[in-house]
Write a protein that holds these residues in place. Structure first.
Motif, mmCIF file in Angstrom:
data_model
loop_
_atom_site.group_PDB
_atom_site.id
_atom_site.type_symbol
_atom_site.label_atom_id
_atom_site.label_comp_id
_atom_site.label_asym_id
_atom_site.label_seq_id
_atom_site.Cartn_x
_atom_site.Cartn_y
_atom_site.Cartn_z
ATOM 1 N N TYR A 68 3.960 -4.247 4.118
ATOM 2 C CA TYR A 68 3.231 -4.389 2.860
ATOM 3 C C TYR A 68 2.032 -3.432 2.819
ATOM 4 C CZ TYR A 68 1.000 -6.621 -1.139
ATOM 5 O OH TYR A 68 0.436 -6.860 -2.366
ATOM 6 N N ILE A 71 2.592 0.200 1.727
ATOM 7 C CA ILE A 71 2.578 0.485 0.291
ATOM 8 C C ILE A 71 1.218 1.037 -0.109
ATOM 9 C CG2 ILE A 71 2.719 -0.544 -2.018
ATOM 10 C CD1 ILE A 71 4.761 -2.554 -0.752
ATOM 11 N N ASN A 75 0.524 4.703 -1.541
ATOM 12 C CA ASN A 75 -0.146 4.910 -2.830
ATOM 13 C C ASN A 75 -1.313 5.882 -2.702
ATOM 14 O OD1 ASN A 75 1.617 3.114 -4.044
ATOM 15 N ND2 ASN A 75 0.170 1.418 -4.043
ATOM 16 N N CYS A 105 6.623 -7.707 -0.658
ATOM 17 C CA CYS A 105 6.500 -6.250 -0.544
ATOM 18 C C CYS A 105 7.797 -5.478 -0.649
ATOM 19 C CB CYS A 105 5.826 -5.893 0.781
ATOM 20 S SG CYS A 105 6.862 -6.142 2.239
ATOM 21 N N GLU A 108 8.721 -3.329 -3.881
ATOM 22 C CA GLU A 108 7.782 -2.204 -4.017
ATOM 23 C C GLU A 108 8.049 -1.127 -2.970
ATOM 24 O OE1 GLU A 108 3.498 -3.135 -4.740
ATOM 25 O OE2 GLU A 108 4.217 -5.185 -4.431
ATOM 26 N N LEU A 109 8.268 -1.548 -1.743
ATOM 27 C CA LEU A 109 8.532 -0.584 -0.672
ATOM 28 C C LEU A 109 9.837 0.164 -0.949
ATOM 29 C CD1 LEU A 109 7.525 0.547 2.017
ATOM 30 C CD2 LEU A 109 8.828 -1.254 3.163
ATOM 31 N N ARG A 112 9.295 2.802 -3.513
ATOM 32 C CA ARG A 112 8.580 3.970 -2.980
ATOM 33 C C ARG A 112 9.465 4.807 -2.070
ATOM 34 N NH1 ARG A 112 5.466 0.424 -4.899
ATOM 35 N NH2 ARG A 112 3.390 0.867 -5.660
#
Length: 175
Positions: A68, A71, A75, A105, A108-109, A112
């Protein structure tokens, strides 16, 4: 290249340990710094480098909490460096299972990561032979034995190469 940084991850790492290791790898002395200060130094230093690459090897070993945190790191650095994560095939299953379970997470991971896992080809006989030759083993019989006994596993190749070199050195020292 000179701005390629490799971090071999371990399962016992927490955020601070991860950042200390990363800071040291990129040339920052984190002594006496807290997590925020180390992070600030990293996100200040990386953009100053020419085409930096951060490679997190064995990323599948780290905790969900550390994933997490990646991320946040991503960013802060996405426009300034490439980030490569290497792992066993289990990592893909872990990410997809986390998404299915709705864990914080993982979606989102995965986003990305470009929603993509890239599988590297199995190492070939030629790859094993190159490792042997780079380590000074040029006898084709020995190379063939290492190829046949390694099952194309680089850890086994390494052990076989090291064993051959030890054996070879003993013969030379005995002569």
């Amino acid at each position: 290249g000179k701005h390629n940084f490799l971090l071999k991850c371990a399962e016992y790492w927490n955020k601070k340990h991860f950042l200390i290791k990363l800071a040291r790898e990129i040339g920052i002395d984190p002594a006496g710094m807290n997590v925020c200060e180390i992070m600030d130094e990293i996100i200040t230093r990386i953009p100053m480098l020419d085409n930096p690459i951060l490679c997190f090897d064995e990323i599948d070993k780290v905790s969900d909490q550390l994933l997490y945190f990646l991320i946040t790191l991503y960013n802060d650095l996405e426009d300034y460096c490439s980030i490569i994560m290497t792992a066993t095939p289990y990592f893909e299953k872990r990410i997809l299972r986390g998404i299915d379970r709705g864990l914080k997470c993982f979606r989102e991971l995965y986003s990305r990561m470009g929603k993509k896992f890239i599988y590297l080809p199995q190492i070939s006989d030629e790859d094993v032979a190159l490792v042997c030759m780079e380590n000074g083993i040029n006898d084709q019989r020995v190379i063939k034995d290492i190829i046949n006994d390694s099952a194309h596993d680089l850890r086994r190749v390494k052990k076989k190469v090291q064993a051959h070199k030890r054996s070879f050195n003993k013969k030379i020292n005995a002569a």
